[in-house]
Design an enzyme around this catalytic site. Structure first.
Site, mmCIF file in Angstrom:
data_model
loop_
_atom_site.group_PDB
_atom_site.id
_atom_site.type_symbol
_atom_site.label_atom_id
_atom_site.label_comp_id
_atom_site.label_asym_id
_atom_site.label_seq_id
_atom_site.Cartn_x
_atom_site.Cartn_y
_atom_site.Cartn_z
ATOM 1 N N TYR A 166 -13.400 4.274 0.705
ATOM 2 C CA TYR A 166 -14.202 3.104 1.083
ATOM 3 C C TYR A 166 -13.616 1.849 0.441
ATOM 4 O O TYR A 166 -13.231 1.861 -0.730
ATOM 5 C CB TYR A 166 -15.652 3.281 0.634
ATOM 6 C CG TYR A 166 -16.499 4.071 1.595
ATOM 7 C CD1 TYR A 166 -16.950 3.496 2.775
ATOM 8 C CD2 TYR A 166 -16.853 5.393 1.322
ATOM 9 C CE1 TYR A 166 -17.737 4.221 3.670
ATOM 10 C CE2 TYR A 166 -17.635 6.119 2.200
ATOM 11 C CZ TYR A 166 -18.073 5.522 3.368
ATOM 12 O OH TYR A 166 -18.848 6.238 4.260
ATOM 13 N N GLU A 167 -13.553 0.758 1.233
ATOM 14 C CA GLU A 167 -12.960 -0.483 0.743
ATOM 15 C C GLU A 167 -13.886 -1.692 0.901
ATOM 16 O O GLU A 167 -13.589 -2.772 0.374
ATOM 17 C CB GLU A 167 -11.634 -0.723 1.470
ATOM 18 C CG GLU A 167 -10.650 0.433 1.288
ATOM 19 C CD GLU A 167 -9.302 0.212 1.948
ATOM 20 O OE1 GLU A 167 -9.077 -0.897 2.472
ATOM 21 O OE2 GLU A 167 -8.475 1.143 1.937
ATOM 22 N N HIS A 168 -15.011 -1.512 1.609
ATOM 23 C CA HIS A 168 -15.975 -2.600 1.830
ATOM 24 C C HIS A 168 -17.367 -2.043 1.578
ATOM 25 O O HIS A 168 -17.668 -0.904 1.964
ATOM 26 C CB HIS A 168 -15.853 -3.146 3.248
ATOM 27 C CG HIS A 168 -14.447 -3.528 3.618
ATOM 28 N ND1 HIS A 168 -13.843 -4.675 3.158
ATOM 29 C CD2 HIS A 168 -13.519 -2.882 4.368
ATOM 30 C CE1 HIS A 168 -12.615 -4.742 3.624
ATOM 31 N NE2 HIS A 168 -12.385 -3.659 4.354
#
Length: 305
Positions: A154-156
Site C-alpha cells: 500500500y502506498e496511499h
C-alpha cells in the site's frame, strides 16, 4: 544446587529478553531473489523468466486490491479482487512453475500505486470489518492459486498509522496462524507518510514479517553507490532486525540502476554479509531486454563467494 542454578539462569534470561523483542540476527547473506510480475499486462509468463536452480526465487503477483470494479472503483473494505494478468498468470501456471522448479514460491502483493488510473487507497471502515473481509477474500484467492505468501505494498492511505498497523498486522497474524501463508513481506519506501505507517506496523508486528522489500528505486535517478550504501544502512536501522532486501527498476528510470553501480553495491554488501536478497520491479518491463538483469542478479546471489 545445580537445579537451583539452572532456574536462576532461566529467570535472568527471561527477564532480560522479552518474548516480543526483535533480536538482531548475526550478519548473513542470502540467495533470495524476488520479482514482481503481472501488473503491466505485457503478457509475461513465469516460464519467460530465467530461474537459476541455486537461488530461492519468489514471484510476487501484482496486485490484489480491495476495490470493486462494478462502477468507478469504490472501496470494498478488505474485499480483495485480482488485478494482475490472470490470463497469463493463472492458477494452473502457478502450479506448473512450482512443480517444475522446487526452488520457486509464489506470493501476491496487496495494494500497489493505482487502480483504473486512480490511487489505490488503504481505506478501512473499521479494523475488525477490514480484517474479517481481508482474511476471507485473500484466503480464497491464495488457496485457488496455491500461493505461499503475501506482500504489503500500500502506498496511499486514508486513516492513521495505528489503524494500518492493526489491520495489516492482524491480517498477517491470522493468515499465518491458519497456515494459509508461510511468509509475509512489506514494501515501504522513503516517504514520510508511508514510513509512519510501515514503521508503526514494524514496531508492533515486525516479528511476523519475514522480508522488507524496501523500494530503493524510489530514490532519485543518478543515485551513487555511496549514497545507496548510506540509504541501506538507514533503512536497516529503521527496520531493525529485519531482512532488508535491495532493489532496482528494470527500466533504470530511478534509483541506482544496474548499469550505474547496483551490482557493485551488492558486492560490497555481500562482502559485509549484509546482502539479504535482491528484488526487481518488474518482470513485465524486463521482458524487453531479455531478462538480462535477472540473470546477473541470480548469478551474484548463487555465487558463494
Amino acid at each position: 544446587m545445580e537445579l537451583l542454578k539452572l532456574l536462576i539462569t532461566l529467570f535472568i534470561l527471561q527477564a532480560f529478553v522479552p518474548s516480543t523483542t526483535l533480536i538482531q540476527a548475526a550478519p548473513t547473506n542470502s540467495n533470495l531473489f524476488r520479482e514482481y510480475i503481472g501488473a503491466m499486462f505485457k503478457s509475461v509468463r513465469f516460464t519467460d523468466v530465467p530461474i537459476n536452480p541455486d537461488v530461492e526465487l519468489h514471484f510476487i503477483l501484482s496486485f490484489a486490491i480491495d476495490y470493486d470494479t462494478s462502477s468507478s472503483p469504490s472501496p470494498t473494505n478488505g474485499k480483495f479482487n485480482i488485478f494482475w494478468d490472470s490470463a497469463n498468470l493463472s492458477p494452473s501456471e502457478v502450479s506448473s512453475i512450482k512443480r517444475r522448479h522446487s526452488n520457486v514460491k509464489v506470493a501476491l502483493s496487496l495494494g500497489g500505486d493505482t487502480v483504473a488510473s486512480r490511487f489505490a487507497y488503504f481505506s478501512p471502515s473499521s479494523v475488525d470489518s477490514w480484517v474479517s473481509n481481508a482474511v476471507s477474500s485473500l484466503t480464497r484467492i491464495i488457496k485457488e492459486y496455491n500461493l505461499d505468501g503475501i506482500d504489503i505494498d500500500y502506498e496511499h492511505f486514508h486513516g492513521d498509522p495505528h489503524t494500518f498497523s492493526e489491520c495489516i498486522g492482524r491480517l498477517i497474524s491470522t493468515l499465518k496462524r491458519n497456515k494459509v501463508i508461510s511468509f509475509a513481506s512489506i514494501a515501504p519506501y522513503d516517504d514520510e507518510q508511508v514510513q509512519k505507517r510501515y514503521l508503526a506496523l514494524w514496531k508492533s508486528y515486525g516479528h511476523l514479517i519475514d522480508y522488507v522489500n524496501f523500494q530503493f528505486y524510489a530514490y532519485d535517478k543518478g543515485t551513487t553507490v555511496s549514497q545507496f550504501m548510506n540509504y541501506f544502512m538507514t533503512q536497516t536501522s529503521n527496520y531493525n532486525g529485519g531482512k532488508v532486501l535491495v532493489s532496482f527498476l528494470s527500466d533504470g528510470s530511478r534509483g541506482l540502476s544496474p548499469d550505474d553501480g547496483f551490482f557493485t553495491a551488492c558486492s560490497r554488501l555481500k562482502s559485509q554479509k549484509k546482502l539479504h536478497g535482491i528484488f526487481i520491479w518488474c518482470a513485465d518491463d524486463s521482458k524487453a531486454n531479455g531478462f538480462l538483469y535477472e540473470k546477473q542478479s541470480q548469478a551474484l546471489l548463487a555465487n558463494p563467494h
